[in-house]
Scaffold this motif. Structure first.
Motif, mmCIF file in Angstrom:
data_model
loop_
_atom_site.group_PDB
_atom_site.id
_atom_site.type_symbol
_atom_site.label_atom_id
_atom_site.label_comp_id
_atom_site.label_asym_id
_atom_site.label_seq_id
_atom_site.Cartn_x
_atom_site.Cartn_y
_atom_site.Cartn_z
ATOM 1 N N GLN A 43 0.763 -0.921 -0.115
ATOM 2 C CA GLN A 43 0.122 0.411 0.165
ATOM 3 C C GLN A 43 0.889 1.035 -0.010
ATOM 4 O O GLN A 43 1.015 2.324 -0.613
ATOM 5 C CB GLN A 43 -0.677 -0.110 1.225
ATOM 6 C CG GLN A 43 -2.184 -0.937 1.712
ATOM 7 C CD GLN A 43 -2.941 -1.133 0.365
ATOM 8 O OE1 GLN A 43 -3.609 0.096 -0.682
ATOM 9 N NE2 GLN A 43 -3.667 -2.258 -0.440
ATOM 10 N N GLY A 44 2.050 1.249 0.749
ATOM 11 C CA GLY A 44 2.779 2.162 0.856
ATOM 12 C C GLY A 44 3.217 2.385 0.010
ATOM 13 O O GLY A 44 3.537 3.379 -1.037
ATOM 14 N N ALA A 50 3.286 6.605 -7.284
ATOM 15 C CA ALA A 50 3.296 7.683 -8.319
ATOM 16 C C ALA A 50 4.271 8.650 -7.755
ATOM 17 O O ALA A 50 4.824 9.827 -8.339
ATOM 18 C CB ALA A 50 1.662 8.285 -7.657
ATOM 19 N N PHE A 51 4.601 9.369 -7.051
ATOM 20 C CA PHE A 51 5.363 10.048 -6.199
ATOM 21 C C PHE A 51 7.008 9.987 -6.975
ATOM 22 O O PHE A 51 7.492 11.007 -7.488
ATOM 23 C CB PHE A 51 5.851 10.579 -4.477
ATOM 24 C CG PHE A 51 5.077 11.313 -3.696
ATOM 25 C CD1 PHE A 51 4.528 12.288 -3.686
ATOM 26 C CD2 PHE A 51 3.621 10.457 -3.282
ATOM 27 C CE1 PHE A 51 4.016 13.034 -3.508
ATOM 28 C CE2 PHE A 51 3.149 10.969 -3.055
ATOM 29 C CZ PHE A 51 2.714 12.200 -2.896
ATOM 30 N N GLY A 175 3.843 4.795 4.523
ATOM 31 C CA GLY A 175 3.829 4.247 3.590
ATOM 32 C C GLY A 175 4.114 6.057 3.240
ATOM 33 O O GLY A 175 5.222 6.697 2.972
ATOM 34 N N GLY A 176 3.258 7.036 3.377
ATOM 35 C CA GLY A 176 2.840 8.115 3.602
ATOM 36 C C GLY A 176 4.036 8.821 3.741
ATOM 37 O O GLY A 176 4.803 9.909 3.373
ATOM 38 N N GLY A 183 11.307 9.835 1.040
ATOM 39 C CA GLY A 183 12.029 9.542 0.433
ATOM 40 C C GLY A 183 10.631 8.059 -0.990
ATOM 41 O O GLY A 183 11.277 7.342 -0.176
ATOM 42 N N PRO A 184 9.996 8.538 -1.770
ATOM 43 C CA PRO A 184 9.142 7.053 -2.072
ATOM 44 C C PRO A 184 10.633 5.638 -2.446
ATOM 45 O O PRO A 184 10.230 4.834 -2.648
ATOM 46 C CB PRO A 184 9.207 7.651 -3.636
ATOM 47 C CG PRO A 184 10.168 8.723 -4.363
ATOM 48 C CD PRO A 184 10.494 9.770 -3.175
ATOM 49 N N GLY A 185 12.094 6.185 -2.759
ATOM 50 C CA GLY A 185 12.828 4.877 -2.863
ATOM 51 C C GLY A 185 13.198 3.833 -1.939
ATOM 52 O O GLY A 185 12.890 2.552 -2.003
ATOM 53 N N TRP A 186 13.141 4.652 -0.483
ATOM 54 C CA TRP A 186 12.852 3.992 0.567
ATOM 55 C C TRP A 186 11.408 3.355 0.846
ATOM 56 O O TRP A 186 12.365 1.780 1.555
ATOM 57 C CB TRP A 186 13.392 4.612 1.936
ATOM 58 C CG TRP A 186 15.129 4.928 1.558
ATOM 59 C CD1 TRP A 186 15.329 6.151 0.993
ATOM 60 C CD2 TRP A 186 16.252 3.874 1.786
ATOM 61 N NE1 TRP A 186 16.956 6.861 0.866
ATOM 62 C CE2 TRP A 186 17.008 4.626 1.338
ATOM 63 C CE3 TRP A 186 16.917 3.102 1.999
ATOM 64 C CZ2 TRP A 186 18.537 4.797 2.123
ATOM 65 C CZ3 TRP A 186 17.343 2.463 2.089
ATOM 66 C CH2 TRP A 186 18.173 2.810 1.594
#
Length: 445
Positions: A43-44, A50-51, A175-176, A183-186
């Protein structure tokens, strides 16, 4: 004060540890734990993907392309995945799919953390994950259904779905927060690790209770056999057709129109986020209800619970204020879980164990097959008819299809059996006392 002669001094008893219910066997426990782990990560990761697209310079259209890259192979390979899962040990299919998901998400994470990934790279990795999911889902559903038996199957499915929904809510929130901090990578890397852990758990599943598979007559013959199993049961194919349309309408309303209504009428994304959170809370509440309620005519109860799915589209068409919309979404969450547990219980009772994954694949195909088309046509429909009319149309189709399904006699008459033969599922029958019978007692989608 001394104790009387010959009497033993008082020794407080140690509290007994809560005993695990007998229907929650080893396989069921492993499957539930693995589902919690993957839902927390996935879910995260959906938000992170998307980000990642936006931070690499993409726009909303690019986000849609990456999302479609996952859905298209999912639709294309579902039937093959279902046939394969009925030929091979299901836990091996699940572990292999988890391994592919782990590698694809890890590669996605590396691309994001080390530079600016290209759009085609993100689409390719997402498509790889969608392909793995096409093989995983029918195997997972077949494995879950073959792991429970007896009078408590409805409770087992309700608890499993509640665990998944709760993990999904927590995963989205966590996740948000992690995307904002690191950041999204992690977050994508965490999802890869979650697939690794879940695959390791699923590797320990015991399939000794499942009868050995025969060599069969080939993949196409297996698919034809699964098709005959679906089309030969009016209650089954009618509900699959129903949810092909229902899920498409719900997705168009919630994925396309909901954010637009929130932006234009409700003051921004906050109210829509509240509504989605209320829906998640409703799914947990619905699962709690189904842990206690065992309707005798389970498909009738499940189908009646589909009518409230028309309410969010209607609420957006009005539009309702934020509190009213949240209340509607909560009720919808409860309703979808009532249907989901009733549907799974019906499939478990009526479908032979060796065909569960094939039937599940046709069910999944019906559930997701029209979603890309519906979301793609939502914009043109708004331009042609207006947003409010399009939303009322979504509600009307849900009501009409559900009413049509109620005309199928088997949907109204399918009755929960009070006992189940061991040879039906291939699993040992759990020796548990039945739940107290409620006054009205004599399967997602």
């Amino acid at each position: 004060m001394d104790s009387p002669v010959g009497a033993s001094p008082y020794r407080p008893r140690r509290p007994r540890l809560a005993r695990r219910p007998e229907w929650a066997g080893r396989n069921y426990t492993l499957l539930t734990a693995a589902a919690i782990v993957t839902n927390l990560g996935s879910q995260g990761a959906m938000i992170a993907a998307a980000f990642a697209v936006l931070e690499s310079g993409g726009d909303a259209g690019d986000v849609g392309l990456v999302a479609a890259a996952r859905t298209v192979p999912l639709v294309l390979f579902l039937l093959i995945g279902g046939a394969l899962a009925d030929r091979l040990p299901r836990h091996r299919v699940m572990v292999a799919a988890n391994a592919v998901n782990c590698l694809s998400q890890a590669s996605f994470a590396v691309l994001v953390l080390t530079g600016e990934p290209e759009l085609w790279q993100m689409m390719a990795l997402t498509a790889l994950g969608g392909t793995a999911h096409a093989f995983f889902s029918p195997a997972s559903e077949g494995m879950l259904m073959s792991s429970v038996s007896g009078a408590q199957v409805g409770r087992a499915f309700a608890l499993y779905r509640m665990a998944m929904q709760g993990a999904g809510i927590g995963g989205a929130a966590l996740g948000g927060a992690l995307i904002a901090l690191f950041g999204p990578g992690w977050v994508l890397a965490i999802d890869a690790a979650a697939f690794l852990v879940a695959g390791a758990l699923r590797a320990f599943l015991d399939v000794s209770h499942v009868p050995p598979r025969g060599p069969g007559e080939g993949m196409l013959a297996d698919l034809r056999d699964g098709w005959r199993e679906v089309t030969g049961r009016p209650w089954l194919w009618s509900i699959v057709v129903q949810f092909a349309v229902v899920n498409a309408m719900v997705s168009a309303a919630e994925a396309v129109y909901g954010p637009l209504v929130a932006r234009d009428e409700l003051g921004g994304p906050g109210p829509w986020g509240l509504a989605l959170a209320a829906f998640g809370a409703g799914t947990v509440g619905g699962a709690l209800v189904m842990m206690r309620w065992r309707p005798r005519r389970m498909l009738l109860a499940g189908t009646l619970s589909v009518f409230p799915l028309a309410l969010p589209s209607a609420g957006l068409a009005v539009p309702l204020p934020a509190v009213g919309l949240a209340a509607v979404m909560f009720l919808t969450g409860v309703s979808i879980e009532v249907f989901g547990v009733s549907w799974m219980t019906s499939l478990h009772q009526e479908i032979p164990e060796e065909k569960l994954s094939r039937v599940s694949a046709y069910d999944w195909l019906g559930s997701v097959g029209m979603i890309p088309l519906a979301t793609a046509l939502a914009g043109p429909a708004e331009s042609a008819f207006g947003r409010s009319t399009a939303l009322w149309g979504c509600s009307a189709l849900i009501v009409l299809l559900t009413a049509a399904v109620l005309t199928v006699p088997d949907v109204r008459r399918l009755t929960r059996r009070t006992s189940e033969k061991p040879e039906k599922t291939g699993a040992p029958v759990a020796r548990t006392a039945p739940d107290p019978v409620s006054p009205d007692e004599v399967r997602p989608v």
